[in-house]
Design an enzyme around this catalytic site. Structure first.
Site, PDB file in Angstrom:
ATOM      1  N   HIS A 252      43.843  38.876  34.878  1.00  0.00           N
ATOM      2  CA  HIS A 252      43.064  40.195  34.594  1.00  0.00           C
ATOM      3  C   HIS A 252      41.821  39.714  33.588  1.00  0.00           C
ATOM      4  CE1 HIS A 252      42.848  43.383  31.378  1.00  0.00           C
ATOM      5  NE2 HIS A 252      42.669  44.051  32.594  1.00  0.00           N
ATOM      6  N   ASN A 253      40.772  40.323  33.749  1.00  0.00           N
ATOM      7  CA  ASN A 253      39.513  40.454  33.074  1.00  0.00           C
ATOM      8  C   ASN A 253      39.308  38.723  32.818  1.00  0.00           C
ATOM      9  OD1 ASN A 253      39.442  43.114  32.940  1.00  0.00           O
ATOM     10  ND2 ASN A 253      39.870  43.241  30.627  1.00  0.00           N
TER      11      ASN A 253
ATOM     12  N   GLU B 180      39.364  38.688  38.401  1.00  0.00           N
ATOM     13  CA  GLU B 180      38.513  39.942  38.164  1.00  0.00           C
ATOM     14  C   GLU B 180      37.200  39.717  37.452  1.00  0.00           C
ATOM     15  OE1 GLU B 180      39.561  44.383  36.437  1.00  0.00           O
ATOM     16  OE2 GLU B 180      40.667  42.636  35.559  1.00  0.00           O
TER      17      GLU B 180
ATOM     18  N   HIS C 279      33.230  43.291  29.475  1.00  0.00           N
ATOM     19  CA  HIS C 279      34.293  44.398  29.414  1.00  0.00           C
ATOM     20  C   HIS C 279      33.650  45.458  28.838  1.00  0.00           C
ATOM     21  CE1 HIS C 279      38.585  45.803  28.148  1.00  0.00           C
ATOM     22  NE2 HIS C 279      38.190  46.232  29.284  1.00  0.00           N
TER      23      HIS C 279
END
Length: 633
Positions: A170-171, A200, A215
């Site tokens: 994730h991220n 991701e 982000h």
């Protein structure tokens, strides 16, 4: 004979007289005895009789025996050598069959082991094994807890992609927290080196028509999309040959989406999957069919056949718009109380903060550049509406992302429907928005219901990442693990919260014998720790159990427990076992010293070494646990 061999190996080191602790450490390494310098230093101090910081050849011999000649290994050797100084081939063969459960062993294999590990030439020529050879064999990778077969790709890789658990992050670009921390290429590199197969990438409009990765709506730093893609291209297949999925969280305007498409095509070239495979027009291909391929996961306009018809045409300036329910907003608003989103479409600059209390569903117009849309083949991102909606309308190449809170709620209320859904469609689970510190949820809960892509923050150490790393040790660290048959069957009746009807449980017995050069406590000025070992089974809820040994005071060098634990595991196909070594502290709570996690069905039987890893996942070699494993089914 052993004395003669030993002296021949070390005599030259003492020609100049006594040696110091650094030379002692190097000499032990030269003799193929892996050592922790802190422990060598402590044993050296105990055996330096004159306390001058230098030892004689006899004192070195004592140190060698203390470190290398462990009592528990002597006991095993004496049992099979009949208290003689050597094992004959037949004795070694007997040990391998009776204790190590190597039922396919032959005299030839016993001979090969002797040739590989026996250091004394005369003994080797006589087809025998000395105790020196035996300790080297017992300390080798062949006696580790992880089955050799599990360390390579051994599963059937011809099933469709949705039949596999897929290592997912994730991220991936973040290497710290979700709000202020840096974005770094190392996030992608380290994830790929660990075998991660789904990365991701959060994409936003950048200056000079250069898309950036960061982000959104936070103060995290930015990376150029192009440099991210170049790094992925370089490291994509270092650890695994199997396909990498790039999950694009795409917030770019159509013009910068076209730039993204150009970058993807120019950097990856033929490795980028940009058309359906002829053999898979209406079902997902297998990992084997997609070896060394990069798949793009993003929004897509139209069907695969329409994509093929447009192949080779000029798509510059072609933009399609569609309306979708912005369900992510609902999910994350409820979780974080405030979330910034795009007000209208992806061309606008991020800015507005949407507070809690908005309508549950919100529609938005999304613009997609055809050039990027046509690069999405088998991994089209589609909003999850409901299981019923998916049954009626979802296409084979469409996959869903569901936030952990919503997924947890669905798994409790509609667990069986969830499993039927994941038996057909790739489902990705991601951490809730309130995890600003990049903490992780327990991935086991979602593996239990067949979710293929359980995305974790790889940069955050702890239990969830230990389970992730342990699970994906299986199948050669390829990042793809074939799901058990009861999670692939579209007519399955399996429910992880109920005792299976046709159970085939495993009774697992572990005798935890001893510790080998365990990491000392950070609070110790020498090599001491009050050592305790915690054994924990993770799997379906009924299989989750935690046991621990008694505490051995002030001994991290060679604690002896000799305690036996038995576990009855109802669904062993989903079970992991985690060994954790701790230093007991009644005031501040136990201090973590090391751990190792692996699938229960990947455990070797017999006398085995359990290697230990730090909280950050680094090897603590030679620190290990020495155990005896036995299980029946």
């Amino acid at each position: 004979m052993e004395n003669k061999w030993f002296l021949s190996k070390i005599r030259d080191e003492f020609k100049g007289g006594k040696i110091n602790v650094e030379k002692t450490y190097r000499l032990l390494e030269k003799l193929d005895i892996p050592c922790n310098y802190i422990h060598v230093k402590s044993v050296f101090k105990d055996n330096d009789r004159l306390k001058q910081g230098r030892i004689t050849i006899e004192e070195f011999r004592s140190i060698y025996r203390i470190i290398a000649h462990r009592e528990e290994i002597i006991e095993i050797f004496n049992t099979y050598s009949g208290n003689q100084k050597f094992l004959f081939e037949k004795n070694l063969l007997q040990f391998l069959i009776q204790e190590q459960y190597a039922l396919d062993m032959t005299t030839n294999i016993a001979f090969e082991i002797i040739q590989k590990y026996e250091p004394i030439e005369e003994v080797k020529r006589a087809h025998q094994m000395s105790f020196e050879g035996f300790i080297r064999y017992m300390g080798s990778p062949e006696c580790q807890i992880l089955k050799t077969d599990c360390g390579k790709v051994y599963q059937d890789m011809n099933h469709p992609l949705n039949d596999y658990f897929i290592s997912s992050s994730h991220n991936t670009y973040l290497v710290s927290d979700q709000l202020l921390g840096p974005s770094d290429l190392w996030g992608y590199v380290s994830a790929l080196v660990k075998g991660c197969r789904c990365l991701e990438i959060d994409c936003w409009d950048g200056s000079r028509n250069e898309p950036v990765v960061y982000h959104g709506y936070t103060l995290t730093s930015k990376l150029l999309f192009k440099t991210v893609i170049q790094s992925i291209q370089k490291y994509a297949f270092i650890t695994s040959d199997y396909p990498v999925v790039l999950s694009l969280e795409n917030h770019c305007s159509p013009s910068q989406q076209e730039v993204m498409a150009d970058i993807l095509q120019s950097v990856f070239g033929d490795a980028l999957l940009s058309d359906m495979l002829d053999d898979f027009p209406d079902k997902l291909p297998s990992p084997k069919a997609l070896k060394f391929k990069i798949l793009v996961r993003n929004k897509k306009i139209g069907s695969l056949r329409e994509t093929r018809e447009r192949k080779g045409s000029d798509k510059h300036g072609q933009v399609e718009e569609y309306e979708e329910i912005d369900q992510d907003v609902d999910d994350e608003v409820k979780e974080s109380k405030a979330l910034a989103i795009l007000e209208d479409d992806s061309q606008k600059e991020p800015g507005a903060i949407i507070a809690a209390g908005l309508p549950l569903f919100r529609r938005r117009r999304v613009k997609v550049a055809m050039a990027l849309s046509d690069l999405v083949i088998y991994t089209k991102a589609e909003k999850f509406i409901s299981f019923q909606h998916s049954r009626l309308y979802q296409q084979f190449n469409e996959s869903n992302s569901i936030g952990e809170s919503e997924a947890r709620k669905l798994s409790k209320l509609k667990g069986h429907e969830f499993i039927l859904h994941t038996s057909k469609f790739i489902t990705r689970i991601y951490p809730k928005a309130t995890r600003a510190d990049s903490s992780n949820f327990n991935p086991q809960d979602f593996w239990n219901i067949g979710c293929q892509m359980v995305a974790l923050n790889f940069q955050t150490p702890g239990l969830p990442m230990d389970l992730q790393n342990g699970k994906f040790l299986d199948n050669g660290c390829s990042g793809y693990i074939l799901k058990p048959h009861f999670l692939r069957d579209i007519k399955t009746e399996f429910n992880p919260n109920e005792t299976p009807k046709d159970i085939d449980p495993v009774t697992l017995t572990i005798r935890l014998i001893s510790g080998i050069q365990l990491p000392p406590s950070n609070h110790s000025s020498s090599n001491k720790a009050d050592t305790v070992v915690v054994l924990e089974i993770f799997g379906v809820p009924n299989d989750h159990v935690k046991r621990q040994t008694r505490v051995i005071k002030r001994n991290a060098f060679c604690p002896r427990w000799n305690e036996t634990f038995t576990f009855i595991i109802q669904v062993p196909e989903l079970a992991l076992i985690r060994f954790v070594v701790e230093n007991q502290s009644l005031i501040t709570g136990n201090e973590f010293l090391g751990q190792y996690t692996l699938p229960v069905l990947c455990m070797n039987k017999g006398y085995r070494r359990v290697p230990l890893f730090s909280k950050m996942g680094e090897s603590l070699e030679p620190a290990a646990l020495f155990i005896y494993v036995w299980y029946v089914r």
